[in-house]
Design an enzyme around this catalytic site. Structure first.
Site, mmCIF file in Angstrom:
data_model
loop_
_atom_site.group_PDB
_atom_site.id
_atom_site.type_symbol
_atom_site.label_atom_id
_atom_site.label_comp_id
_atom_site.label_asym_id
_atom_site.label_seq_id
_atom_site.Cartn_x
_atom_site.Cartn_y
_atom_site.Cartn_z
ATOM 1 N N GLY A 212 0.969 -1.709 -0.008
ATOM 2 C CA GLY A 212 0.077 0.304 0.139
ATOM 3 C C GLY A 212 1.106 1.402 -0.104
ATOM 4 C CD GLU B 226 2.439 -8.825 8.142
ATOM 5 O OE1 GLU B 226 1.909 -9.867 7.697
ATOM 6 O OE2 GLU B 226 1.332 -7.619 7.812
ATOM 7 C CB ILE C 111 0.051 4.476 7.481
ATOM 8 C CG1 ILE C 111 -1.338 3.450 7.157
ATOM 9 C CG2 ILE C 111 0.238 5.107 6.253
ATOM 10 C CD1 ILE C 111 -3.038 3.821 6.661
ATOM 11 C CG ASP C 112 -1.709 -0.627 9.308
ATOM 12 O OD1 ASP C 112 -2.501 0.105 9.185
ATOM 13 O OD2 ASP C 112 -2.187 -2.022 8.494
ATOM 14 N NE ARG D 43 -27.006 11.455 13.712
ATOM 15 C CZ ARG D 43 -27.658 12.126 12.594
ATOM 16 N NH1 ARG D 43 -26.364 12.632 12.494
ATOM 17 N NH2 ARG D 43 -28.396 11.753 12.161
ATOM 18 N N GLY E 138 -6.164 -0.977 9.943
ATOM 19 C CA GLY E 138 -5.132 -1.236 11.714
ATOM 20 C C GLY E 138 -5.470 -2.672 11.144
ATOM 21 N NE ARG E 139 -4.691 -6.465 6.487
ATOM 22 C CZ ARG E 139 -5.174 -7.355 5.750
ATOM 23 N NH1 ARG E 139 -5.841 -8.157 5.769
ATOM 24 N NH2 ARG E 139 -5.901 -6.609 5.100
ATOM 25 C CB VAL F 93 -9.114 9.832 3.495
ATOM 26 C CG1 VAL F 93 -9.782 9.626 4.333
ATOM 27 C CG2 VAL F 93 -8.618 11.385 3.343
ATOM 28 N NE ARG G 8 -2.869 3.085 1.059
ATOM 29 C CZ ARG G 8 -3.809 1.338 0.634
ATOM 30 N NH1 ARG G 8 -3.259 1.036 2.144
ATOM 31 N NH2 ARG G 8 -3.424 1.485 0.032
#
Length: 341
Positions: free
Chosen positions: A10, A103, A126-127, A162, A170-171, A272, A274
Site C-alpha cells: 500500500g 510486512e 501507516i499501520d 448521535r 489497522g489490520r 484518505v 494514507r
C-alpha cells in the site's frame, strides 16, 4: 554501481522522500546509478523500469504516493518468480536493490535475500506494525488525518446527539486507533489486539448520553468482538492471503442502535488516511531511512533493514523481523484502560 529501487504494498506518505534521499546521496556521495522498478515486485518480474537521477527526484519531497507506483504483487506466488527477478536484475545490470515496503513486501524481500538477491529493506506502513523499528514513516501522517477527522466529528455528533463510529485502518494492530483516538478525545477505542465486549461498548455509549454528550467510538478495521469473528464486507484474498478489511464500523453502529435505542452512524476513513502530503516527521524519518539504506548498500550489508531505535537509525537483519507483528504494547491497555472496549 547500479542500484534498483522499488516501493511495494500500500502507498503511504513519505515514499517519495525515501526515493529522493536514496538517489541524492547515492549519486552525489558514492557515484551510484539508479533505476526505479515500476509497481513494486510486479516491475521486478516484468522488467518495467524508469530512470532515477537527481532531476527525476526534484520537487517530490512533499508529494504523497510514490513516483514509482506500487502493487500488492507477491513474487513468491508467481511461477519462477525468484528466477525471473534475478534475470531482470542481471539484464538491467542492477547490482543491488533497495526495497521499500511493509510486512508483506519485506517478507518477500527476506526470502529473495536468502536466495542470493542483494538487497536492503526500508520499513514503511501507516499501520506502524513492522517489527524491529520503533516507528515507520506514514504512521504520523495517518494519525494526524484521523485525529482531525475525529475533531470534526465531535461537533456534528453533538449537534444531533448521535453516536459516531469512526473506522480507521489497522489490520493486525491498533496503533492508529489508539493514537488518534486518544488525541481526538474518543470515548471508546477498539483494537485488534483486544477483542471487545459489545455490551460494554453500549454501556459506555449510554453513560455518555446521560451527561448530554454524544459518544465517539474509534474502531480499527481489524477489531473483533469477543463473541463472533472478524466482520468483513469482502472475503476475497490478495496475493499475500489477506482479506480486504472493512465492515466493523457499520456492524458496530447497527449493534449500538439496536441495543441502546439511540441513533448511530459510521464514518470509514479508508484510504484518505494514507493519501496526500506527508507530515514533517514522516518526511524527516523517510529521508533518514533513505540515507542510511544507501550507506548499507555501500557497505555491502545486504539482508538487513534500516530501523528507528530511539533517535538512532540502526540496521537489523531482515530474518529477525519475519513472523512478528509489532502490536500495541499491553502496558498501554492499563494506561488507557478506560478507553478500551
Amino acid at each position: 554501481m547500479k542500484i534498483g529501487v522499488l516501493t511495494g504494498g500500500g502507498d503511504c506518505p513519505g515514499l517519495n522522500a525515501v526515493i529522493r534521499s536514496v538517489v541524492r546521496k547515492g549519486v552525489q556521495d558514492y557515484g551510484f546509478e539508479f533505476v526505479g522498478l515500476r509497481d513494486g515486485w510486479l516491475g521486478a518480474l516484468r522488467g518495467t523500469v524508469m530512470p532515477l537521477d537527481i532531476p527525476a527526484v526534484r520537487g517530490i519531497l512533499p508529494r504523497g504516493g510514490t513516483i514509482l507506483g506500487s502493487s500488492r504483487t507477491n513474487p513468491l506466488k508467481h511461477e519462477d518468480g525468484v528466477r525471473r527477478i534475478q534475470d531482470t536484475l542481471a539484464a538491467l545490470e542492477v547490482a543491488a536493490l533497495i526495497v521499500v515496503g511493509g510486512e508483506d513486501t519485506l517478507g518477500a524481500a527476506t526470502e529473495l535475500s536468502r536466495q542470493g538477491v542483494r538487497l536492503v529493506g526500508v520499513p514503511k506502513t501507516i499501520d506502524n506494525d513492522v517489527a524491529g523499528t520503533d516507528y515507520t514513516f506514514g504512521f504520523d501522517t495517518a494519525v494526524g488525518i484521523a485525529t482531525e477527522a475525529i475533531d470534526r466529528l465531535h461537533t456534528t455528533a453533538e449537534s444531533h446527539m448521535r453516536t459516531l463510529v469512526v473506522e480507521v485502518m489497522g489490520r493486525h494492530s491498533g496503533w492508529i486507533a489508539l493514537h488518534a483516538g486518544i488525541a481526538g478525545g474518543a470515548n471508546v477505542i477498539l483494537v485488534p489486539e483486544r477483542p471487545f465486549d459489545v455490551d460494554q461498548v453500549c454501556a459506555w455509549v449510554k453513560s455518555r448520553f446521560k451527561i448530554n454528550y454524544a459518544p465517539i467510538v474509534v474502531a480499527a478495521e481489524g477489531a473483533v468482538p469477543k463473541e463472533g469473528q472478524m466482520i468483513l464486507k469482502d472475503r476475497s484474498l490478495d496475493e499475500y492471503g489477506h482479506v480486504r478489511l472493512s465492515g466493523i464500523g457499520e456492524w458496530l453502529a447497527r449493534e449500538i442502535e439496536e441495543r441502546t435505542g439511540t441513533e448511530a452512524r459510521t464514518t470509514v476513513l479508508g484510504h484518505v488516511q494514507r493519501g496526500g502530503t506527508p507530515s514533517a516527521f514522516d518526511r524527516w524519518l523517510a529521508t533518514r531511512f533513505g540515507l542510511h539504506a544507501v550507506d548499507a548498500v555501500r557497505d555491502g550489508d545486504f539482508g538487513t533493514m534500516v530501523a528507528l531505535r530511539g533517535t538512532d537509525i540502526v540496521r537489523v537483519p531482515l530474518d529477525d523481523t519475519r513472523g512478528r507483528i509489532k502490536v500495541v504494547d499491553p502496558a498501554l491497555y492499563d494506561e488507557f484502560e478506560v478507553f478500551f472496549g
